[in-house]
Design a protein around this motif. Structure first.
Motif, PDB file in Angstrom:
ATOM      1  N   LYS A 159      -3.462  12.544  -1.530  1.00 52.14           N
ATOM      2  CA  LYS A 159      -4.389  12.275  -0.426  1.00 52.14           C
ATOM      3  C   LYS A 159      -5.098  10.939  -0.580  1.00 52.14           C
ATOM      4  CE  LYS A 159      -5.231  17.070   0.724  1.00 52.14           C
ATOM      5  NZ  LYS A 159      -6.216  18.090   1.040  1.00 52.14           N
ATOM      6  N   LYS A 160      -4.824  10.233  -1.642  1.00 49.87           N
ATOM      7  CA  LYS A 160      -5.480   8.959  -1.917  1.00 49.87           C
ATOM      8  C   LYS A 160      -4.520   7.789  -1.682  1.00 49.87           C
ATOM      9  CE  LYS A 160      -9.225  10.908  -3.519  1.00 49.87           C
ATOM     10  NZ  LYS A 160     -10.559  10.680  -3.044  1.00 49.87           N
ATOM     11  N   TRP A 161      -5.079   6.598  -1.500  1.00 49.11           N
ATOM     12  CA  TRP A 161      -4.306   5.387  -1.263  1.00 49.11           C
ATOM     13  C   TRP A 161      -4.418   4.434  -2.445  1.00 49.11           C
ATOM     14  CZ3 TRP A 161      -1.076   4.200   2.732  1.00 49.11           C
ATOM     15  CH2 TRP A 161      -1.067   5.096   3.787  1.00 49.11           C
ATOM     16  N   GLN A 194       0.532   5.811  -0.275  1.00 51.82           N
ATOM     17  CA  GLN A 194      -0.305   6.990  -0.382  1.00 51.82           C
ATOM     18  C   GLN A 194       0.216   7.854  -1.521  1.00 51.82           C
ATOM     19  OE1 GLN A 194      -0.626   9.241   3.219  1.00 51.82           O
ATOM     20  NE2 GLN A 194      -2.505  10.225   2.560  1.00 51.82           N
ATOM     21  N   TYR A 228       0.847  -1.186   0.000  1.00 58.26           N
ATOM     22  CA  TYR A 228       0.000   0.000   0.000  1.00 58.26           C
ATOM     23  C   TYR A 228       0.884   1.238   0.000  1.00 58.26           C
ATOM     24  CZ  TYR A 228      -3.051  -3.629   1.699  1.00 58.26           C
ATOM     25  OH  TYR A 228      -3.748  -4.804   1.828  1.00 58.26           O
ATOM     26  N   ARG A 262      -9.961   6.532  -0.357  1.00 53.17           N
ATOM     27  CA  ARG A 262      -9.845   7.645   0.590  1.00 53.17           C
ATOM     28  C   ARG A 262      -8.983   7.303   1.788  1.00 53.17           C
ATOM     29  NH1 ARG A 262     -15.280   9.102   2.541  1.00 53.17           N
ATOM     30  NH2 ARG A 262     -15.698   6.933   2.098  1.00 53.17           N
ATOM     31  N   THR A 263      -9.030   6.044   2.227  1.00 50.85           N
ATOM     32  CA  THR A 263      -8.253   5.641   3.395  1.00 50.85           C
ATOM     33  C   THR A 263      -7.476   4.365   3.088  1.00 50.85           C
ATOM     34  OG1 THR A 263     -10.012   4.256   4.293  1.00 50.85           O
ATOM     35  CG2 THR A 263     -10.003   6.584   4.967  1.00 50.85           C
ATOM     36  N   LYS A 264      -6.463   4.103   3.919  1.00 50.51           N
ATOM     37  CA  LYS A 264      -5.691   2.872   3.768  1.00 50.51           C
ATOM     38  C   LYS A 264      -6.577   1.666   4.063  1.00 50.51           C
ATOM     39  CE  LYS A 264      -1.312   0.798   5.126  1.00 50.51           C
ATOM     40  NZ  LYS A 264      -0.106   0.953   5.954  1.00 50.51           N
ATOM     41  N   SER A 265      -7.501   1.816   4.994  1.00 52.62           N
ATOM     42  CA  SER A 265      -8.413   0.719   5.334  1.00 52.62           C
ATOM     43  C   SER A 265      -9.267   0.308   4.143  1.00 52.62           C
ATOM     44  CB  SER A 265      -9.313   1.109   6.502  1.00 52.62           C
ATOM     45  OG  SER A 265      -8.556   1.346   7.649  1.00 52.62           O
ATOM     46  N   GLU A 266      -9.740   1.282   3.379  1.00 51.00           N
ATOM     47  CA  GLU A 266     -10.529   0.974   2.184  1.00 51.00           C
ATOM     48  C   GLU A 266      -9.679   0.211   1.172  1.00 51.00           C
ATOM     49  OE1 GLU A 266     -12.112   4.578   0.567  1.00 51.00           O
ATOM     50  OE2 GLU A 266     -13.570   4.823   2.165  1.00 51.00           O
TER      51      GLU A 266
END
Length: 66
Positions: free
Chosen positions: A12-14, A9, A7, A37-41
């Protein structure tokens, strides 16, 4: 064989990146997708794709487009 997803970044996107060995030809292939939007997504999406690749159900594997 699937290697764990990586992963990163970008702005602002992952983005995730998955490397695997294509069973049809034995070559290492790579799939990446960004815009999360997030690392979790990104982790959730990568996990689902890894599962599909492991089970041999990913459309790129079936169609030979990769």
């Amino acid at each position: 064989m699937i290697k764990l997803a990586s992963y990163r970044q970008r702005g602002k996107k992952w983005e995730y990146r998955i490397r695997y060995v294509d069973p049809a030809c034995g070559k290492t292939k790579e799939i990446s997708k960004g815009g999360f939007r997030t690392k979790s997504e990104a982790k959730l999406a990568a996990g689902e794709l890894e599962k599909q690749i492991y089970l041999g159900k990913h459309s790129l594997l079936e169609n030979g487009k990769n």
